[in-house]
Design a protein around this motif. Structure first.
Motif, mmCIF file in Angstrom:
data_model
loop_
_atom_site.group_PDB
_atom_site.id
_atom_site.type_symbol
_atom_site.label_atom_id
_atom_site.label_comp_id
_atom_site.label_asym_id
_atom_site.label_seq_id
_atom_site.Cartn_x
_atom_site.Cartn_y
_atom_site.Cartn_z
ATOM 1 N N GLU A 119 -4.199 -40.525 44.476
ATOM 2 C CA GLU A 119 -5.514 -40.759 43.894
ATOM 3 C C GLU A 119 -6.445 -39.585 44.185
ATOM 4 O O GLU A 119 -6.185 -38.768 45.050
ATOM 5 N N THR A 120 -7.568 -39.562 43.479
ATOM 6 C CA THR A 120 -8.593 -38.546 43.673
ATOM 7 C C THR A 120 -9.903 -39.230 44.048
ATOM 8 O O THR A 120 -10.548 -39.833 43.198
ATOM 9 N N THR A 122 -7.968 -39.242 48.233
ATOM 10 C CA THR A 122 -6.963 -40.105 48.841
ATOM 11 C C THR A 122 -7.064 -40.075 50.358
ATOM 12 O O THR A 122 -7.819 -39.284 50.935
ATOM 13 N N THR A 139 -3.159 -34.580 42.349
ATOM 14 C CA THR A 139 -4.168 -35.634 42.228
ATOM 15 C C THR A 139 -4.253 -36.133 40.794
ATOM 16 O O THR A 139 -4.223 -35.343 39.845
ATOM 17 N N CYS A 142 -9.410 -40.335 38.574
ATOM 18 C CA CYS A 142 -9.785 -41.726 38.840
ATOM 19 C C CYS A 142 -11.181 -41.996 38.299
ATOM 20 O O CYS A 142 -11.992 -41.075 38.127
ATOM 21 N N GLY A 146 -10.321 -46.658 40.205
ATOM 22 C CA GLY A 146 -9.159 -45.943 40.728
ATOM 23 C C GLY A 146 -8.393 -45.203 39.641
ATOM 24 O O GLY A 146 -8.974 -44.697 38.675
ATOM 25 N N ILE A 147 -7.069 -45.133 39.816
ATOM 26 C CA ILE A 147 -6.201 -44.385 38.895
ATOM 27 C C ILE A 147 -6.444 -44.801 37.440
ATOM 28 O O ILE A 147 -6.470 -45.992 37.112
ATOM 29 N N LEU A 166 -1.018 -44.983 46.427
ATOM 30 C CA LEU A 166 -2.364 -45.452 46.124
ATOM 31 C C LEU A 166 -2.766 -46.619 47.016
ATOM 32 O O LEU A 166 -1.924 -47.314 47.609
ATOM 33 N N GLN A 171 -10.419 -48.833 48.692
ATOM 34 C CA GLN A 171 -9.691 -47.591 48.915
ATOM 35 C C GLN A 171 -10.333 -46.727 49.994
ATOM 36 O O GLN A 171 -11.560 -46.687 50.127
ATOM 37 N N MET A 178 -9.387 -51.932 42.589
ATOM 38 C CA MET A 178 -8.781 -51.890 41.258
ATOM 39 C C MET A 178 -8.739 -53.294 40.664
ATOM 40 O O MET A 178 -8.243 -54.229 41.298
#
Length: 386
Positions: A119-120, A122, A139, A142, A146-147, A166, A171, A178
């Motif tokens: 993830e960006t 993480t 990465t 997001c 999230g993603i 993830l 997070q 998410m």
């Protein structure tokens, strides 16, 4: 000394630095991911350890199965499903904290140069675990949940990673969660491209408000799940676990044999005693009540002392608040000044494996009283305005 080449690139770990800083009695640390020590159930755990010594003393001090104490694995199996089906004990390995789970996965799956999607931003500990085995971290863009599945699919058309790592629930570092539709869409992409997902869930039980969503492993078969008692019981116990299909568990056990033979046998049994007493749900409720109060204290203090100078993501659970300073370019530049002001955060750049410069910071609220939080944010505001 001629150390491995990857160690020269990483230098001294920032995690160890912030843990050291937290020991200074004058320092207000928002940097660690530390649970509130005043809520550690030390009396109950002492009773559980004593019972283990009285009833299982000899066997609890002996070598044990690499996969973990059978009864603890059975208890854990009863708490989980994998793609809608009950989990068996053979699908679980107990680890020395979930951080060891990350390390075992890296050692088991990664060859030098292999790609891991993250993830960006993480989790810093995951970056360290994967880069320690010379993986290439890429990465995935997001948004607030999230993603982004479409971005993931675009990347998968270009690169084949070993897995995607993830944290869907609260997070680390961003505090995002998410939603259900996003989880389903992500799993559809993973299934279409035969992508293995590594779902890390240290914070999922620490929910203050909002809906509870099923874990990814509940919904899909291509998921390895990491759980831990560090954030919901006590981190010093170092009891975590991995849920995956039996073939993956067998390979992880082979790796674990060469690392520590097995996790602490005595502690596993004491944790099981605590769980069998039915104490965990009530304890988690206490944690959520206290942490929600402290989150509110941090939000109010930021609004009071930093105001419009900061954008923040207000989490609905977990331990962290993610903030971005609007009037500075690099939050790393202010670390020394915050130390002089006796307050500490984690600069956001550490959570990006691509080396980007950012004005973001991660702030932990779980380990400080509301009064301490207010004073710490006041010091922080003074530091960044010097």
């Amino acid at each position: 000394m001629q150390y491995a080449s990857w160690m020269e690139a990483t230098g001294e770990g920032f995690i160890s630095e912030i843990l050291k800083a937290a020991q200074d009695p004058n320092m207000i640390s928002f940097a660690g991911g530390l649970p509130a020590p005043e809520l550690f159930p030390d009396q109950a755990l002492q009773r559980c350890f004593q019972r283990v010594f009285e009833e299982q003393g000899k066997s609890s001090l002996q070598y044990a199965q690499t996969a973990g104490h059978p009864q603890l694995r059975q208890w854990l199996a009863q708490q989980h499903q994998r793609n809608g089906k009950p989990v068996e004990a053979e699908e679980i390995v107990v680890t020395t904290g979930s951080q060891q789970g990350l390390s075992l996965l890296a050692q088991t799956f990664l060859d030098p140069g292999d790609v891991v999607f993250v993830e960006t931003p993480t989790y810093l500990g995951a970056i360290q675990a994967f880069q320690g085995f010379r993986a290439q971290l890429m990465t995935i863009p997001c948004d607030e949940q999230g993603i982004i599945p479409e971005e993931l699919e675009t990347m998968l058309k270009q690169v084949t990673p070993k897995f995607l790592y993830l944290i869907p629930n609260y997070q680390n570092p961003s505090g995002k969660i998410m939603g259900l539709e996003r989880r389903i869409a992500l799993l559809k992409v993973a299934q279409a491209y035969d992508l293995l997902l590594v779902e890390d869930n240290p914070y999922g039980e620490l929910r203050f408000e909002g809906e509870r969503y099923p874990n990814l492993i509940d919904l899909g078969d291509q998921v390895i799940y990491l759980g831990t008692f560090s954030k919901v019981l006590a981190p010093g116990l170092r009891v975590g676990y991995v849920v995956a299909n039996p073939d993956i568990i067998n390979h992880l056990c082979q790796t674990k044999e060469g690392v520590d033979l097995h996790s602490n046998n005595l502690t596993q049994r004491a944790v099981l005693e605590f769980l069998n007493e039915g104490l965990l749900p009530g304890h988690i409720l206490k944690l959520c009540t206290l942490y929600k109060e402290r989150r509110e204290a941090m939000v109010q203090a930021i609004e009071k002392y930093l105001g419009d100078d900061v954008d923040m993501i207000i989490p609905s659970g977990g331990l962290f608040l993610w903030a971005r300073f609007k009037k500075i370019n690099n939050s790393f530049d202010y670390v020394q000044e915050t130390i002089r002001q006796n307050v500490l955060y984690v600069p956001g750049a550490l959570f990006y494996p691509d080396g980007r410069v950012t004005s973001e910071v991660r702030l932990n609220y779980s380990c400080s009283t509301p009064e301490t939080i207010e004073e710490g944010v006041r010091r922080l505001a003074r530091a960044v305005r010097v």
